[in-house]
Design an enzyme around this catalytic site. Structure first.
Site, short mmCIF file in Angstrom:
data_model
loop_
_atom_site.label_atom_id
_atom_site.label_comp_id
_atom_site.label_asym_id
_atom_site.label_seq_id
_atom_site.Cartn_x
_atom_site.Cartn_y
_atom_site.Cartn_z
N LEU A 1 0.82 -1.21 0.00
CA LEU A 1 0.00 0.00 0.00
C LEU A 1 0.85 1.27 0.00
O LEU A 1 2.05 1.22 0.32
CB LEU A 1 -0.91 0.00 1.24
CG LEU A 1 -1.98 -1.10 1.28
CD1 LEU A 1 -2.69 -1.10 2.64
CD2 LEU A 1 -3.00 -0.91 0.16
N SER B 1 1.10 -1.70 -7.20
CA SER B 1 0.73 -2.92 -7.95
C SER B 1 -0.32 -3.74 -7.22
O SER B 1 -0.03 -4.84 -6.74
CB SER B 1 1.95 -3.78 -8.30
OG SER B 1 3.13 -3.40 -7.68
#
Ligand code: ADP
Length: 205
Positions: free
Chosen positions: A11, A84
């Site tokens: 995150l 991602s």
């Protein structure tokens, strides 16, 4: 020593930039040709045209994976630091690159909201940033990453040492005493040159 793509996922604020930067500097001083692709920086140049829709995120990650592959197949270890969030795209990049190490920067959302280094969680929770991963968009955590660092419980030094340990033990990085220590020009100078020539704008997010 063959070149790997080392992919940092996690995150926002979980430590991808911090750890990949330090790792890149350390590997360079150990004589390894190394390049770092930072999601925030790439979004200001190579991926300037992309937003945060699912499709654009996918394109962003495919581009990073492709550039990483162009580097690794020529012997340059490539560190990618990007949230991602999509497991399927990370897997696609694993297949493309072959020699691939996933580093999961794992931190609880609570810790990230408390830390909020970039002030983004405050804005995202106030609804000022749409499609913010972990708040209003899902993050698909890696099931079996090669390396998982718990950045809400470890110091930066501990996380870096854990990563280096894995890389040394798996033949990805030379041990520090095997090479003369080398200096490399800074990333800031390189990026400032891109901005000066109009290849990039200053990263926003
Ligand atoms: P990201 O690139 O994932 O958005 P950053 O690297 O920009 O995250 O920010 C992470 C912040 O957390 C930095 O301020 C860093 O000093 C801090 N931090 C605290 N502990 C760790 C750790 N173990 N690993 C990485 N960063 C850490």
């Amino acid at each position: 020593m063959s070149a790997y793509c080392i992919w940092f996922t996690g995150l926002s604020g979980a430590g991808k930039t911090t750890l990949s930067r330090l790792l890149s500097e350390e590997l360079a001083t150990r004589g390894l040709p190394v390049e770092r692709l930072d999601g925030d920086i790439m979004r200001a140049c190579l991926c300037k045209d992309l937003g945060f829709s699912r499709e654009d995120r996918e394109t962003n990650l495919r581009r990073l994976g492709l550039v990483a592959h162009l580097l690794t197949r020529n012997g340059v270890t490539c560190l990618v630091a990007a949230i991602s969030p999509l497991a399927a795209i990370r897997e696609l990049n694993r297949k493309l690159n072959g020699k691939f190490i996933e580093v999961y920067c794992n931190s609880s959302l609570d810790a990230l909201i408390k830390r909020d280094v970039k002030g983004l969680y405050r804005k995202a929770l106030a609804g000022e940033i749409p499609a913010f991963t972990g708040v209003s968009e899902p993050y698909e955590a890696p099931a079996t990453p090669e390396i998982e660092v718990h950045t809400d419980a470890q110091s930066v030094e501990q996380s870096l040492a854990q990563i280096l340990d894995y890389l040394e033990n798996n033949g990805v990085a030379p041990k520090p005493d095997q090479h003369p220590r080398l200096a490399k020009p800074s990333e800031e100078e390189f990026f400032a040159r891109l901005v000066e020539l109009g290849f990039a704008s200053n990263p926003k997010r």
